[in-house]
Design a protein around this motif. Structure first.
Motif, mmCIF file in Angstrom:
data_model
loop_
_atom_site.group_PDB
_atom_site.id
_atom_site.type_symbol
_atom_site.label_atom_id
_atom_site.label_comp_id
_atom_site.label_asym_id
_atom_site.label_seq_id
_atom_site.Cartn_x
_atom_site.Cartn_y
_atom_site.Cartn_z
ATOM 1 N N UNK A 8 0.837 -1.213 0.000
ATOM 2 C CA UNK A 8 0.000 0.000 0.000
ATOM 3 C C UNK A 8 0.864 1.253 0.000
ATOM 4 N N UNK A 9 1.892 1.281 0.845
ATOM 5 C CA UNK A 9 2.801 2.432 0.922
ATOM 6 C C UNK A 9 3.495 2.655 -0.409
ATOM 7 N N UNK A 10 3.939 1.532 -1.041
ATOM 8 C CA UNK A 10 4.646 1.638 -2.318
ATOM 9 C C UNK A 10 3.727 2.186 -3.402
ATOM 10 N N UNK A 11 2.478 1.709 -3.419
ATOM 11 C CA UNK A 11 1.506 2.164 -4.435
ATOM 12 C C UNK A 11 1.210 3.654 -4.259
ATOM 13 N N UNK A 12 0.976 4.074 -3.006
ATOM 14 C CA UNK A 12 0.666 5.487 -2.741
ATOM 15 C C UNK A 12 1.835 6.377 -3.150
ATOM 16 N N UNK A 13 3.059 5.969 -2.784
ATOM 17 C CA UNK A 13 4.242 6.751 -3.133
ATOM 18 C C UNK A 13 4.392 6.857 -4.642
ATOM 19 N N UNK A 14 4.136 5.735 -5.354
ATOM 20 C CA UNK A 14 4.242 5.740 -6.810
ATOM 21 C C UNK A 14 3.245 6.680 -7.447
ATOM 22 N N UNK A 15 2.001 6.670 -6.920
ATOM 23 C CA UNK A 15 0.954 7.564 -7.451
ATOM 24 C C UNK A 15 1.348 9.026 -7.262
ATOM 25 N N UNK A 16 1.873 9.338 -6.072
ATOM 26 C CA UNK A 16 2.284 10.717 -5.791
ATOM 27 C C UNK A 16 3.402 11.165 -6.726
ATOM 28 N N UNK A 17 4.359 10.293 -6.981
ATOM 29 C CA UNK A 17 5.470 10.627 -7.875
ATOM 30 C C UNK A 17 4.977 10.860 -9.297
ATOM 31 N N UNK A 18 4.074 9.978 -9.753
ATOM 32 C CA UNK A 18 3.521 10.129 -11.105
ATOM 33 C C UNK A 18 2.724 11.425 -11.236
ATOM 34 N N UNK A 19 1.944 11.733 -10.205
ATOM 35 C CA UNK A 19 1.155 12.974 -10.226
ATOM 36 C C UNK A 19 2.070 14.198 -10.287
#
Length: 631
Positions: A8-19
Motif C-alpha cells: 500500500x505504501x509503495x503504491x501510494x508513493x508511486x501515485x504521488x510521484x507520477x502525479x
C-alpha cells in the motif's frame, strides 16, 4: 496486516510521484522556461525606490533617472575600442580591465560595465550603440536629495557585491542596494519589486519577441514611501551649529521615542555619493582618518558621560534608600577620598540633592556612590545591583533602534572588576569615579538622549526610532512598547526640580530661554589618548543633556562636542538653541546663536594631528584619577 501495509505504501508513493511528474511536465511550464534559458533572455524592469519624507511631510529624498551600460562579454565582437573609450571618457586599460572582470563573472550573462551615466552621456552613447555589439543600456533610478543635510540618516545606495548576491537571490550583478541609514534598514520596503520580461533570442542572439506571448512576464512594483520622525529643519539647524566642531547631537520626543534630530559632525552632502563620482568621493571621505565624516558620532562614539551621569547616581541612591532629599554632605571645593585623592568642583558648604544637582557637586555624588556600594557586604554584589538600575535606562547595551549601526556603551559589572583586579581586594573607593560619569562608564549620545528622555517621562522610555510611518504598513510594534526603569516614579520629582534649577541658579544659568522651562545638566568629561605609548590628556569634552518644557516634555536632547571644554561653554548653548528652535521655530537667544555659529574648534583639533605627535609626547600626563572642575 504487514503484507498489506508495505504494498500500500509503495503504491501510494508511486501515485504521488507520477502525479508530481505530470504536474511539472504538463501543467507547470516554469521548468520548461528554465530548460530553455539558453534561448531565453531575462530583461529586468527596475522600479523606483520609495520616497522619503520628514515628520512634517517635507520631501527629503526622491529619484532621478540613471543609465547603466551593461556588457555580455561573449557578444563583444568587432568594435572600435578607441571610439568607445573616447565616447565614455575612459582609457583602454580600464576598458580591458572591466571587460575581463565581467568575463570572470560570466561570459554569457550581462553585468555592469559602466554605471550611472547621466542624461547627456546616455544620449551620446545611445546614438552610436548599434556600433558596439554586446553592450546595452539599462535604465535605473538614483537618489535625488532635496536637502543637503542628514547624510548619516539616509545612508546611500550602491551596487551589490558578490557576497550579497550569494546571500540573497533577489539581487543580480549591477543591482543597487541601500547601505547604512534608513536606506539599509528599510531596503526591502524602499526597493520595490523588479519586473521581469522574458525575450526569445535566435541563434544570432537577435531578439525575436516575447516568450509565450509574455505569459511569464511580471511588472515592476514601485517601492513604498516612508515618513521619518526627523524634523529636517531642526536637523539642518543642528548641523549648522556644529560647523567646525566634532561631536553628536541626538534629540528625541520623550512620549514616543521618535528621533527628532540625529546630528554627527563633521558630515557631508549626501549628493556626493550619487552618480559616477560616487566611488571617488566615498574614497576621499573614507580615508579622512582625522575628521572621520563617515563615522556617525551620535550612534557610534562612546564617551565618558561626565556629570550628566550624576542623575543616575542620585536616582539609584534614592531608590536604594541610602539617601533622601535632606541627606547632607559637606563640600570643600571637591571630594577627598582614598589616600589623598581628590575630585575638584566649585561646590562649598553643605549640599543636599537639590543644590547638589544644580551646583554639580562632586563631593555630594561621590558620597552617594560610596553609600550605594557600601550598603552591601560584598562590593561585587553592590556593583551588579547598581549596574542593573543604570541599564534599565538603556545605558550599556544596544538599544534596538532602527538604524543599522551602533555601539553598546559600557556600564561595568562585577565581571568588569574581576578582570581589572584578578587578585580581588578592590573597594568602593577604587571605582568611585563612576559616580560622576568617569571611571569605567561610557555612553553614546543617543543613549544619553534616551536617558534624559526617561527622566522627562518620570521612569519610562520607548525605544528610539527614526521611522514614523510606512505607506501601507505598520511600524514595528517594539517601538510602541513601554520600557519601565527600576526607579520608582516618586523619586523623579526631586531630581527634575534640581535639573530645572540648573538653569535658574546653577551651571546653566546663563543659558536660560525666557518663557521655556528647561531642565538640564552640564557635563565636562576628561579626554585622554595614547600617543607614543604615553597617556596624554587632551582638552575636555563638552556635554549637555536637557528636556523641555518641564511641565509637558516635548523634546529631550543630548549634545556632545569633542574638546569643547566646559559643558556650559558649547554643548549647553547648542542644547538651548535646539530646544527653542524646535518649540518655537525661531530663536530669541541670538547672542548664543551668534557665539556658537562663529565658534570654531579647528585649531584645537589641529593640535592633535600627526605632525604634532612629537611635541605632544613630551607633555606630562595628568594623574588618572583627577577630575576637572564642573562648570
Amino acid at each position: 496486516m504487514r503484507k498489506v501495509l508495505l504494498p500500500t505504501v509503495i503504491i501510494i508513493a508511486g501515485v504521488l510521484i507520477l502525479f508530481r511528474l505530470f504536474y511539472l511536465q504538463i501543467i507547470d511550464e516554469s521548468l520548461k522556461l528554465k530548460s530553455e534559458n539558453i534561448a531565453i533572455k531575462k530583461k529586468f524592469d527596475y522600479p523606483e525606490r520609495g520616497y522619503i519624507y520628514d515628520r512634517n511631510g517635507k520631501l527629503l529624498v526622491a529619484n532621478q533617472p540613471s543609465y547603466d551600460i551593461m556588457v555580455t562579454p561573449r557578444n563583444v565582437k568587432d568594435i572600435d575600442t578607441i571610439e568607445f573609450c573616447k565616447l565614455l571618457n575612459i582609457n583602454k586599460v580600464d576598458f580591458i580591465r572591466i571587460l575581463e572582470k565581467a568575463r570572470n563573472y560570466s561570459p554569457m550573462l550581462p553585468s555592469v560595465f559602466l554605471p550611472q551615466l547621466n542624461k547627456k552621456e546616455y544620449a551620446a552613447f545611445q546614438e552610436k550603440q548599434r556600433k558596439f555589439r554586446g553592450f546595452e543600456i539599462v535604465k535605473r533610478s538614483l537618489r535625488d536629495y532635496q536637502v543637503h543635510v542628514g547624510a548619516n540618516i539616509f545612508g546611500s545606495i550602491t551596487q551589490v557585491t558578490p557576497k550579497i548576491i550569494d546571500r540573497n537571490p533577489y539581487y543580480n550583478s549591477g543591482d543597487l542596494i541601500g547601505i547604512q541609514g534608513v536606506e539599509e534598514s528599510y531596503e526591502s520596503i524602499l526597493r520595490g519589486v523588479k519586473g521581469v520580461k522574458y525575450r526569445q533570442m535566435n541563434k544570432f542572439n537577435k531578439d525575436i519577441g516575447p516568450y509565450k506571448e509574455g505569459r511569464f512576464d511580471t511588472i515592476s512594483v514601485r517601492g513604498e514611501d516612508i515618513t521619518l520622525s526627523i524634523d529636517i529643519m531642526l536637523q539642518q539647524y543642528g548641523e549648522e551649529l556644529m560647523i567646525n566642531k566634532r561631536g553628536g547631537i541626538v534629540a528625541i520626543e520623550p512620549k514616543t521615542g521618535e528621533i527628532l534630530a540625529l546630528v554627527t559632525a563633521p558630515s557631508y552632502d549626501p549628493a556626493l555619493l550619487v552618480g559616477r563620482q560616487r566611488s571617488k568621493n566615498y574614497t576621499t571621505l573614507f580615508y579622512d582618518s582625522i575628521a572621520k565624516p563617515l563615522f556617525d558620532r551620535g550612534l557610534l562614539a562612546q564617551y565618558a558621560p561626565g556629570s550628566p551621569f550624576k542623575i543616575m547616581t542620585g536616582l539609584v541612591g534614592l531608590q536604594e534608600g541610602v539617601i533622601d532629599e535632606q541627606t547632607t554632605f559637606m563640600c570643600h571645593h571637591g571630594f577627598s577620598y582614598a589616600r589623598g585623592r581628590f575630585m575638584k568642583c566649585h561646590g562649598f558648604g553643605p549640599h543636599q540633592l537639590h543644590n547638589g544637582i544644580y551646583n554639580s557637586c562632586n563631593a555630594y555624588f561621590g558620597n552617594v556612590y560610596l553609600r550605594i556600594i557600601n550598603k552591601y557586604v560584598k562590593p561585587a554584589a553592590a556593583v551588579d545591583i547598581w549596574s542593573k538600575h543604570v541599564r534599565s535606562f538603556g545605558l550599556g547595551d544596544f538599544m534596538g533602534y532602527d538604524l543599522p549601526t551602533g555601539k553598546r556603551g559600557r556600564v561595568p559589572t562585577s565581571k568588569t572588576y574581576k578582570k581589572m583586579y584578578p587578585n580581588g581586594g578592590w573597594r568602593a573607593t577604587a571605582i568611585v569615579s563612576n559616580a560622576i560619569g568617569q571611571g569605567e562608564v561610557e555612553a553614546t549620545p543617543i543613549q544619553l538622549a534616551n536617558m534624559i528622555a526617561a527622566v522627562a517621562n518620570q521612569g519610562y522610555y520607548y525605544t528610539p526610532h527614526i521611522i514614523k510611518k510606512i505607506k501601507g504598513e505598520k511600524i514595528d510594534p517594539k517601538f510602541t512598547k513601554k520600557h519601565v526603569t527600576t526607579i520608582d516614579r516618586k523619586y523623579f520629582a526631586p531630581m527634575i526640580s534640581g535639573l530645572f534649577d540648573v538653569y535658574n541658579f546653577g551651571t546653566a544659568s546663563a543659558l536660560r530661554v525666557d518663557g521655556i522651562n528647561i531642565c538640564g545638566k552640564t557635563g565636562t568629561a576628561e579626554n585622554f589618548t595614547r600617543i607614543g605609548g604615553k597617556k596624554i590628556q587632551l582638552k575636555d569634552h563638552s556635554i549637555f543633556v536637557a528636556f523641555a518644557p518641564m511641565e509637558n516634555p516635548k523634546i529631550a536632547i543630548a549634545v556632545l562636542v569633542e574638546n569643547g571644554g566646559f559643558g556650559a561653554t558649547i554643548a549647553g548653548p547648542i542644547a538651548s538653541l535646539m530646544i527653542e528652535k524646535y518649540l518655537r521655530g525661531k530663536i530669541t537667544r541670538t547672542d548664543l546663536e551668534k557665539r556658537i555659529l562663529e565658534k570654531s574648534l579647528k585649531t584645537e583639533y589641529e593640535r592633535y594631528t600627526k605632525k604634532n605627535i612629537d611635541s605632544l609626547t613630551n607633555i606630562k600626563p595628568e594623574p588618572i584619577d583627577s577630575t576637572q572642575v564642573e562648570n
